[in-house]
Write a protein that holds these residues in place. Structure first.
Motif: not given
Lengths: 317, 317
Positions: A259-283
């Protein structure tokens, strides 16, 4: 069989354009020197990408419909990774003169299905059709930021949490399976690939018809994402890009090496402020710290640390 | 010699991007998933075009700098033909792995020079670099309508005058000369082409480094042009397109057969109301009448009329 060479560009385009998805943002569509697209907030997002037969896909494995889908999906993902909503695409295709019209129509159907299922409202506003010995697809995609600031790679802060939308590792697994079992005498083979796809439908579909979480890009931006990108080169490489561009360290946890190495995943990798409400779809898969580089489960990756690529063969062609 | 294959995409892009022209409209430039461009009036013009080695150009005749220039020029002309001011381009290039970095840098220099000389302020905001056996260039160009309506092909009215900016016929003449004398044993040859260019610098330059009258597009729109297009396929074919799209007849006068047929002229052909002030750079070459089709000096072209293409060889490759 009717071919591109026999029918000519104009006649082929007349057959193809009615199959293409129309963009809600289209003000002037195909048929003039250029199209005109709405940019309601006074800006637009642009990304371009080429897919070449050989390095990027094999016709023994990908149907023309798969190719249209993937050409749309991979570019829509780059738009989404800016926090934008995809609006339109232009598509240039160069194909051998003996390419059948059926092939070109199926390619158009793949573009239509990819837009309709991944990003309804996005459509094809123009294109170009040429003859070349090498099948080549060049897509440029556009998006609307809806008044928000674009989410760049460079905005991650220590203390942020790292979120991931989409399933990493599957597309590389699909490619590995195709390279291992989708060949005959070492050459990509359609029958062998069909057997692989029947036995392993999920990873093969992830490789040939990726489903990037397009709407999660907008969701992340609205939730206050500080940095984001599309993990087209695999999570490890792309996480390192956020770390480098932001001048921080990303600590990732709980992913397998695949999972870590992958390739052509086309996932979205994002950073959020610690107090943000992480949106559905993200883990949540980690956190941002001061420093530089990347770790997986506490083990530093790269530099003098662990080389996760040693012995790795994600099947990359 | 350092090659694309040896250095890899990222390292090559790091060498190339500093050479590329920056766009005034660029809000976020190369280096993220996508660029962000300003669209001050809430719309943008888009056109895309591919150039393929073989059908569209020959490396024995075109230097990499010529190719960069022409790739910019031909797309800028399509933007101008909508009455827009070119703002930005994205450029995808696929080249053989043994392509030298010098070649790629010279291509970038050609893009820069083409933008700087033909449309100052326009620049390259993103791109993609791939490996392919066939050198392939895909450019998508953008423009700003500055609040005006786009000038389509379909707005010509009976009574309008027909104006032309640019010099028709020269590019086709250059291509004819190269096909006739720029070959050795029937194959395009660099030394032979250099001799042709020295003897016939004007038509050869018109073919290899076209200078479309980009700013005349905006001028025509501001003067009230009712229809306009870029004569990339030659004046006769493109004038017939205005006639067909507008449901009128175009009567053209005073052009030689070579000027009339042309090809790759990248002139701007426009129609203006009879009381319009024809902008500098345009000359009047005819008028619009009720009916359909096209005439040259009173002789109907096509249909049951004169076939100007009989025996024509504009050197089209």
């Amino acid at each position: 069989m009717t071919t591109l060479g026999a029918l000519g560009e104009s006649a082929v385009l007349a057959r193809i354009f009615p199959r293409l998805p129309q963009a809600d943002a289209q003000l002037v569509g195909p048929g003039d020197d250029a199209a005109v697209i709405a940019a309601p907030d006074g800006r637009y997002v642009v990304t371009t990408d080429m897919m070449i037969h050989g390095p990027d896909f094999r016709l023994a494995w990908s149907s023309p419909r798969d190719l249209g889908w993937k050409a749309a999906a991979s570019n829509l993902a780059d738009v989404a990774a800016m926090g934008a909503v995809p609006s339109a695409l232009v598509v240039a295709l160069a194909a051998p003169a003996d390419t059948s019209i059926d092939f070109l129509e199926a390619f158009a159907d793949g573009l239509r299905d990819g837009c309709a299922e991944l990003s309804p409202g996005a459509g094809v506003v123009g294109g170009d059709l040429s003859v070349s010995d090498v099948l080549t697809i060049a897509v440029t995609a556009f998006g609307d930021l809806e008044g928000r600031q674009p989410v760049l790679r460079s905005g991650a802060h220590p203390g942020d949490v790292v979120g991931l939308a989409g399933v990493p590792g599957l597309a590389a697994e699909g490619l590995r399976l195709l390279f291992e079992h989708g060949v005959s005498d070492g050459v990509p083979d359609a029958s062998a690939a069909a057997r692989v796809a029947a036995e392993h439908p999920v990873p093969v579909a992830a490789q040939l018809r990726p489903r990037p979480p397009i709407s999660s890009g907008r969701d992340a931006a609205m939730a206050g994402a500080t940095a984001m990108l599309d993990t087209s080169d695999g999570l490890a490489i792309d996480a390192a890009r956020i770390a480098s561009a932001s001048g921080v360290r990303l600590d990732v946890r709980g992913l397998s090496r695949e999972e870590f190495l992958g390739g052509e995943d086309h996932c979205l990798l994002a950073t959020f402020p610690s107090d943000a409400q992480i949106p559905e779809g993200f883990r949540v898969i980690g956190s941002v710290a001061e420093g530089s580089g990347l770790s997986l489960d506490g083990v530093t990756v790269g530099g003098d640390g662990w080389d996760p690529y040693r012995g790795w063969n994600g099947g990359a062609g």
